[in-house]
Scaffold this motif. Structure first.
Motif: not given
Length: 204
Positions: A47-61
């Motif tokens: 869950r921790q790994i999934t949430e970490t990457f899910r939070g960055r998936l749609w981040s626009v730099p």
């Protein structure tokens, strides 16, 4: 078997056998608790790994660009310098330009198809451009129909991209754009059995 015989059979079990049976039950209970704890830990880790990457998936730099090169009549610039700048921006040299991001050269004239780019004041679509040079200067800019142009900007070079919320500098690329050697090197360093396990490697 009568009740007396059953009690006699139970009483016939030696004390050593009863102790071994109790230890076996205790060991099974401890093993079960350990497996349960490991399962809960793995679930929480997933869950921790999934949430970490899910939070960055749609981040626009936030992208940081260099100052764009401006072309205009009278600018001190020769064909070789512009060709090197186009090379640096990733343009492909062809005998004749064939779509955005390509250019060709004939003597002191460069034909370029500029890529579309969104500048702060608005978007510029792809632009076929012909640049004439003479004595180390730009002497004329022509648009798609040969019409003269006053000023044309190349798209600026990308210096970096920053994810402020994560404090990172990284570029987003498609999987097919990643060099195969880089992917293989990462697997050798991080997870040699990546292609064969099912998402978790106990030996690692």
């Amino acid at each position: 078997m009568s009740e007396e015989q059953h009690e006699g059979a139970h009483a016939a079990v030696p004390p050593r056998g009863r102790r071994l049976r109790r230890w076996a039950l205790v060991a099974a209970a401890v093993a079960g608790a350990a497996v349960l704890a490991l399962g809960l830990w793995l679930f929480q880790l997933d869950r921790q790994i999934t949430e970490t990457f899910r939070g960055r998936l749609w981040s626009v730099p936030a992208r940081v660009h260099a100052q764009p090169l401006e072309l205009y009549a009278g600018r001190r610039l020769d064909a070789d310098q512009l060709a090197r700048e186009l090379d640096r921006l990733g343009y492909r040299r062809l005998p004749r330009p064939a779509g955005p991001g390509t250019f060709g050269r004939t003597g002191a004239t460069l034909d370029v198809v500029l890529r579309p780019f969104r500048f702060p004041e608005g978007a510029r679509p792809e632009l076929p451009l012909r640049v004439h040079f003479e004595d180390g200067h730009v002497v004329r800019l022509e648009g798609p129909a040969g019409d003269p142009l006053d000023v044309v900007r190349l798209e600026p070079a990308l210096i970096g991209s920053i994810f402020p919320s994560h404090g990172e500098d990284r570029l987003i690329v498609e999987p097919e754009d990643v060099p195969p050697l880089l992917a293989e090197a990462l697997k050798v360093v991080e997870d040699r059995n990546f292609d064969t396990h099912h998402g978790f490697d106990p030996k690692a």
